[in-house]
Motif scaffolding. Structure first.
Motif, PDB file in Angstrom:
ATOM      1  N   GLY A  73       0.808  -1.218   0.000  1.00  0.00           N
ATOM      2  CA  GLY A  73       0.000   0.000   0.000  1.00  0.00           C
ATOM      3  C   GLY A  73       0.842   1.269   0.000  1.00  0.00           C
ATOM      4  O   GLY A  73       2.078   1.208   0.088  1.00  0.00           O
ATOM      5  N   PRO A  74       0.183   2.435  -0.056  1.00  0.00           N
ATOM      6  CA  PRO A  74       0.906   3.713  -0.120  1.00  0.00           C
ATOM      7  C   PRO A  74       1.779   3.968   1.107  1.00  0.00           C
ATOM      8  O   PRO A  74       2.792   4.646   1.022  1.00  0.00           O
ATOM      9  N   ARG A  75       1.417   3.372   2.235  1.00  0.00           N
ATOM     10  CA  ARG A  75       2.179   3.627   3.461  1.00  0.00           C
ATOM     11  C   ARG A  75       3.659   3.244   3.291  1.00  0.00           C
ATOM     12  O   ARG A  75       4.549   3.872   3.844  1.00  0.00           O
ATOM     13  N   MET A  76       3.886   2.191   2.499  1.00  0.00           N
ATOM     14  CA  MET A  76       5.263   1.737   2.275  1.00  0.00           C
ATOM     15  C   MET A  76       6.088   2.775   1.529  1.00  0.00           C
ATOM     16  O   MET A  76       7.304   2.773   1.592  1.00  0.00           O
ATOM     17  N   ARG A  77       5.403   3.656   0.795  1.00  0.00           N
ATOM     18  CA  ARG A  77       6.143   4.657   0.024  1.00  0.00           C
ATOM     19  C   ARG A  77       6.454   5.901   0.861  1.00  0.00           C
ATOM     20  O   ARG A  77       7.553   6.418   0.807  1.00  0.00           O
ATOM     21  N   PHE A  78       5.494   6.351   1.658  1.00  0.00           N
ATOM     22  CA  PHE A  78       5.751   7.611   2.363  1.00  0.00           C
ATOM     23  C   PHE A  78       6.391   7.439   3.743  1.00  0.00           C
ATOM     24  O   PHE A  78       6.933   8.380   4.293  1.00  0.00           O
ATOM     25  N   GLU A  79       6.338   6.213   4.273  1.00  0.00           N
ATOM     26  CA  GLU A  79       6.903   6.006   5.606  1.00  0.00           C
ATOM     27  C   GLU A  79       8.314   5.420   5.491  1.00  0.00           C
ATOM     28  O   GLU A  79       8.595   4.691   4.560  1.00  0.00           O
ATOM     29  N   ARG A  80       9.185   5.738   6.442  1.00  0.00           N
ATOM     30  CA  ARG A  80      10.518   5.130   6.470  1.00  0.00           C
ATOM     31  C   ARG A  80      10.711   4.399   7.793  1.00  0.00           C
ATOM     32  O   ARG A  80      10.029   4.680   8.770  1.00  0.00           O
ATOM     33  N   ASP A  81      11.652   3.445   7.811  1.00  0.00           N
ATOM     34  CA  ASP A  81      12.015   2.779   9.061  1.00  0.00           C
ATOM     35  C   ASP A  81      13.288   3.441   9.568  1.00  0.00           C
ATOM     36  O   ASP A  81      14.341   3.288   8.971  1.00  0.00           O
ATOM     37  N   GLU A  82      13.163   4.212  10.646  1.00  0.00           N
ATOM     38  CA  GLU A  82      14.326   4.952  11.163  1.00  0.00           C
ATOM     39  C   GLU A  82      14.919   4.181  12.346  1.00  0.00           C
ATOM     40  O   GLU A  82      14.281   4.074  13.397  1.00  0.00           O
ATOM     41  N   VAL A  83      16.117   3.642  12.142  1.00  0.00           N
ATOM     42  CA  VAL A  83      16.699   2.695  13.099  1.00  0.00           C
ATOM     43  C   VAL A  83      17.662   3.368  14.068  1.00  0.00           C
ATOM     44  O   VAL A  83      18.490   4.173  13.662  1.00  0.00           O
ATOM     45  N   THR A  84      17.573   3.007  15.354  1.00  0.00           N
ATOM     46  CA  THR A  84      18.588   3.394  16.338  1.00  0.00           C
ATOM     47  C   THR A  84      19.011   2.162  17.124  1.00  0.00           C
ATOM     48  O   THR A  84      18.161   1.435  17.643  1.00  0.00           O
ATOM     49  N   LEU A  85      20.316   1.899  17.170  1.00  0.00           N
ATOM     50  CA  LEU A  85      20.826   0.835  18.041  1.00  0.00           C
ATOM     51  C   LEU A  85      20.972   1.455  19.428  1.00  0.00           C
ATOM     52  O   LEU A  85      21.841   2.298  19.649  1.00  0.00           O
ATOM     53  N   LEU A  86      20.082   1.059  20.342  1.00  0.00           N
ATOM     54  CA  LEU A  86      20.043   1.705  21.661  1.00  0.00           C
ATOM     55  C   LEU A  86      21.020   1.086  22.647  1.00  0.00           C
ATOM     56  O   LEU A  86      21.470   1.751  23.571  1.00  0.00           O
ATOM     57  N   ALA A  87      21.293  -0.210  22.497  1.00  0.00           N
ATOM     58  CA  ALA A  87      22.097  -0.886  23.520  1.00  0.00           C
ATOM     59  C   ALA A  87      22.699  -2.176  22.981  1.00  0.00           C
ATOM     60  O   ALA A  87      22.195  -2.759  22.025  1.00  0.00           O
ATOM     61  N   GLY A  88      23.781  -2.594  23.615  1.00  0.00           N
ATOM     62  CA  GLY A  88      24.354  -3.914  23.340  1.00  0.00           C
ATOM     63  C   GLY A  88      25.387  -3.953  22.224  1.00  0.00           C
ATOM     64  O   GLY A  88      25.966  -5.008  21.967  1.00  0.00           O
ATOM     65  N   VAL A  89      25.596  -2.821  21.545  1.00  0.00           N
ATOM     66  CA  VAL A  89      26.540  -2.776  20.428  1.00  0.00           C
ATOM     67  C   VAL A  89      27.484  -1.599  20.643  1.00  0.00           C
ATOM     68  O   VAL A  89      27.039  -0.494  20.975  1.00  0.00           O
ATOM     69  N   ARG A  90      28.777  -1.840  20.482  1.00  0.00           N
ATOM     70  CA  ARG A  90      29.763  -0.749  20.614  1.00  0.00           C
ATOM     71  C   ARG A  90      30.777  -0.868  19.494  1.00  0.00           C
ATOM     72  O   ARG A  90      31.329  -1.947  19.273  1.00  0.00           O
ATOM     73  N   HIS A  91      30.976   0.202  18.772  1.00  0.00           N
ATOM     74  CA  HIS A  91      31.936   0.238  17.663  1.00  0.00           C
ATOM     75  C   HIS A  91      31.691  -0.892  16.663  1.00  0.00           C
ATOM     76  O   HIS A  91      32.628  -1.540  16.201  1.00  0.00           O
ATOM     77  N   GLY A  92      30.402  -1.161  16.410  1.00  0.00           N
ATOM     78  CA  GLY A  92      30.049  -2.138  15.369  1.00  0.00           C
ATOM     79  C   GLY A  92      30.064  -3.587  15.805  1.00  0.00           C
ATOM     80  O   GLY A  92      29.825  -4.481  14.998  1.00  0.00           O
ATOM     81  N   LYS A  93      30.343  -3.842  17.093  1.00  0.00           N
ATOM     82  CA  LYS A  93      30.389  -5.236  17.584  1.00  0.00           C
ATOM     83  C   LYS A  93      29.482  -5.399  18.804  1.00  0.00           C
ATOM     84  O   LYS A  93      29.396  -4.483  19.641  1.00  0.00           O
ATOM     85  N   THR A  94      28.865  -6.588  18.909  1.00  0.00           N
ATOM     86  CA  THR A  94      28.027  -6.849  20.082  1.00  0.00           C
ATOM     87  C   THR A  94      28.917  -7.051  21.308  1.00  0.00           C
ATOM     88  O   THR A  94      30.063  -7.482  21.196  1.00  0.00           O
ATOM     89  N   LEU A  95      28.326  -6.742  22.482  1.00  0.00           N
ATOM     90  CA  LEU A  95      29.073  -6.830  23.741  1.00  0.00           C
ATOM     91  C   LEU A  95      28.719  -8.087  24.526  1.00  0.00           C
ATOM     92  O   LEU A  95      29.334  -8.368  25.551  1.00  0.00           O
ATOM     93  N   GLY A  96      27.684  -8.817  24.086  1.00  0.00           N
ATOM     94  CA  GLY A  96      27.191  -9.945  24.869  1.00  0.00           C
ATOM     95  C   GLY A  96      26.044  -9.519  25.776  1.00  0.00           C
ATOM     96  O   GLY A  96      25.372 -10.350  26.379  1.00  0.00           O
ATOM     97  N   SER A  97      25.805  -8.231  25.893  1.00  0.00           N
ATOM     98  CA  SER A  97      24.694  -7.709  26.705  1.00  0.00           C
ATOM     99  C   SER A  97      23.435  -7.627  25.821  1.00  0.00           C
ATOM    100  O   SER A  97      23.537  -7.754  24.595  1.00  0.00           O
ATOM    101  N   PRO A  98      22.239  -7.427  26.430  1.00  0.00           N
ATOM    102  CA  PRO A  98      21.027  -7.344  25.603  1.00  0.00           C
ATOM    103  C   PRO A  98      21.154  -6.266  24.528  1.00  0.00           C
ATOM    104  O   PRO A  98      21.668  -5.177  24.798  1.00  0.00           O
ATOM    105  N   ILE A  99      20.694  -6.599  23.352  1.00  0.00           N
ATOM    106  CA  ILE A  99      20.730  -5.647  22.231  1.00  0.00           C
ATOM    107  C   ILE A  99      19.342  -5.029  22.119  1.00  0.00           C
ATOM    108  O   ILE A  99      18.348  -5.763  22.042  1.00  0.00           O
ATOM    109  N   ALA A 100      19.278  -3.702  22.151  1.00  0.00           N
ATOM    110  CA  ALA A 100      17.979  -3.032  22.006  1.00  0.00           C
ATOM    111  C   ALA A 100      17.995  -2.191  20.736  1.00  0.00           C
ATOM    112  O   ALA A 100      18.958  -1.469  20.484  1.00  0.00           O
ATOM    113  N   ILE A 101      16.947  -2.351  19.930  1.00  0.00           N
ATOM    114  CA  ILE A 101      16.846  -1.611  18.667  1.00  0.00           C
ATOM    115  C   ILE A 101      15.501  -0.891  18.631  1.00  0.00           C
ATOM    116  O   ILE A 101      14.464  -1.487  18.943  1.00  0.00           O
TER     117      ILE A 101
END
Ligand code: EPS
Length: 397
Positions: A47-75
């Protein structure tokens, strides 16, 4: 094991997913997650929603300098359209201006309203919506990264849409994924694509919707995931539950079960051959992949094949489905919404993520390891032993 929880409403401020149990040292970047989410938005017939909406991603937790830390990952996946919905979906005390009181047949609307004692179908549909699958795909990025460390990969393709089917001989490999994603309906066969697109156009002209089937293929999955010893450890059962939980999926098939059920046992099984190069299968090879890579609920090291059947979406742009308006008790028709004609191509990407999450989780259960290095070392040790089966007693003594 890998666990994940999602939260968020379709038109709420955003979706959140927490993934727990991933080892340290995995590569995860914002771009990687965003790329996977973009794949889920693909497909002619959305539907049209797929065209006007975007998925804006933030890695909130669990990742540092591109690598996981072993802690919970929150997105977090923000809803870029939130401003439009701020009033309607506000968490602050108040009431809905326009409650939806004519539940749509085929949706969670009515059963959800009854179960949770709610008078507005929006209180149910916002969470039942397939928007939630964006969070699953974000979690799936972590699972795919784990599988990639183990040498395995998953892909999906559309095998049926609106009654049009790909020829049985079409079986793409990992190198074909780019071409599949580039196809209008994520189909691996160009002639079939044309017929599927025509079916979608015809349904759209009628204000109707279409279902179909997506096939997930997992390559180079190690032998030994899952178990025959108990019902809730059988991997085919776990895969079925995970894939069946996808919105509007009403059937799951492992391998070629439906076709086999019509034939005889002598033609329905994958013969066993020795093959020293089949490392992930512990030195054995199967001539065919009829069993979908699973025997007794355990991976054999052969190609894993899972098919997901999606019903035609029950939100229609032509309001023809009969229902009852709960505010008056009068007969009515389900409310008209902008909607997708079909979401089968997108569902394939979601099914791919769910299969990856189950396989990665079972790999962690089988091999263990708090770091990627430990996980890989444990798997390599197991596979070396699996190749000695039959001689194992000698090897142990
Ligand atoms: C959905 C209905 C449509 C889809 C939505 C899932 O949304 P709306 O009714 O707001 O137009 O676009 O899918 C997504 C937003 C998504 O990201 O996949 C439904 O009823 O499940």
């Amino acid at each position: 094991m890998l666990r994940f929880l999602t939260a968020g409403e379709s038109h709420g401020k955003g979706l959140v997913v927490i993934v727990e149990g991933a080892p340290s040292g995995l590569s995860i970047t914002t771009e990687q997650v965003a790329d996977e989410l973009a794949r889920r938005r693909l497909g002619f017939g959305r539907g049209p929603r797929m065209r006007f909406e975007r998925d804006e991603v933030t890695l909130l937790a669990g990742v540092r300098h591109g690598k996981t830390l072993g802690s919970p990952i929150a997105i977090e996946i923000a809803n870029t359209e939130w401003e439009k919905w701020r009033e309607e979906m506000s968490p602050d005390p108040g009431h809905a201006e326009r409650p939806l009181t004519a539940p749509r047949p085929g949706h969670a609307d009515l059963a959800g309203m009854q179960k949770y004692a709610l008078n507005d179908a929006r209180d149910v549909l916002e969470r039942a919506s397939a928007r939630e699958t964006a969070a699953r795909v974000a979690a799936g990025t972590v699972a795919k990264s784990i599988l990639s460390e183990l040498g395995a990969s998953v892909l999906s393709h559309t095998v049926a849409l609106g009654g049009v089917e790909v020829p049985a001989s079409v079986r793409p490999g990992p190198a074909d994924l780019g071409a599949i994603d580039g196809d209008e309906v994520r189909c691996a066969d160009a002639a079939t694509t044309a017929a599927m697109v025509a079916a979608i156009k015809a349904a759209a002209a009628d204000g109707d919707s279409l279902g179909g089937v997506a096939e997930v293929l997992a390559y180079d999955v190690p032998v030994g995931l899952g178990s025959h010893v108990h019902w809730d450890r059988k991997l085919d059962g776990l895969l079925a539950q995970a894939v069946m939980s996808i919105q509007a999926v009403k059937g799951v098939e492992i391998g070629s079960a439906t076709q086999q059920a019509r034939g005889r046992g002598s033609e329905a099984h994958d013969s066993i051959e020795l093959d020293a190069d089949a490392t992930s299968a512990g030195g054995f090879r199967r001539a065919t992949a009829l069993a979908g890579g699973l025997e007794g609920g355990i991976t054999t090291g052969s190609l894993v094949v899972v098919r997901a059947t999606m019903k035609p979406l029950s939100t229609l742009s032509r309001p023809v489905l009969a229902t009852v308006d709960l505010s008056t008790g009068d007969a009515s028709t389900s409310f008209k919404e902008r909607t997708d004609v079909t979401a089968v191509p997108a569902m394939g990407v979601v099914a791919e993520s769910m299969v990856a999450l189950v396989l990665a989780s079972e790999a962690l259960r089988k091999f263990g390891g708090d770091s990627v290095r430990e996980l890989r070392r444990n798997m390599d040790g197991f596979l070396a032993d699996a190749a000695l089966v039959g001689h194992l007693v000698d090897a142990q003594s």
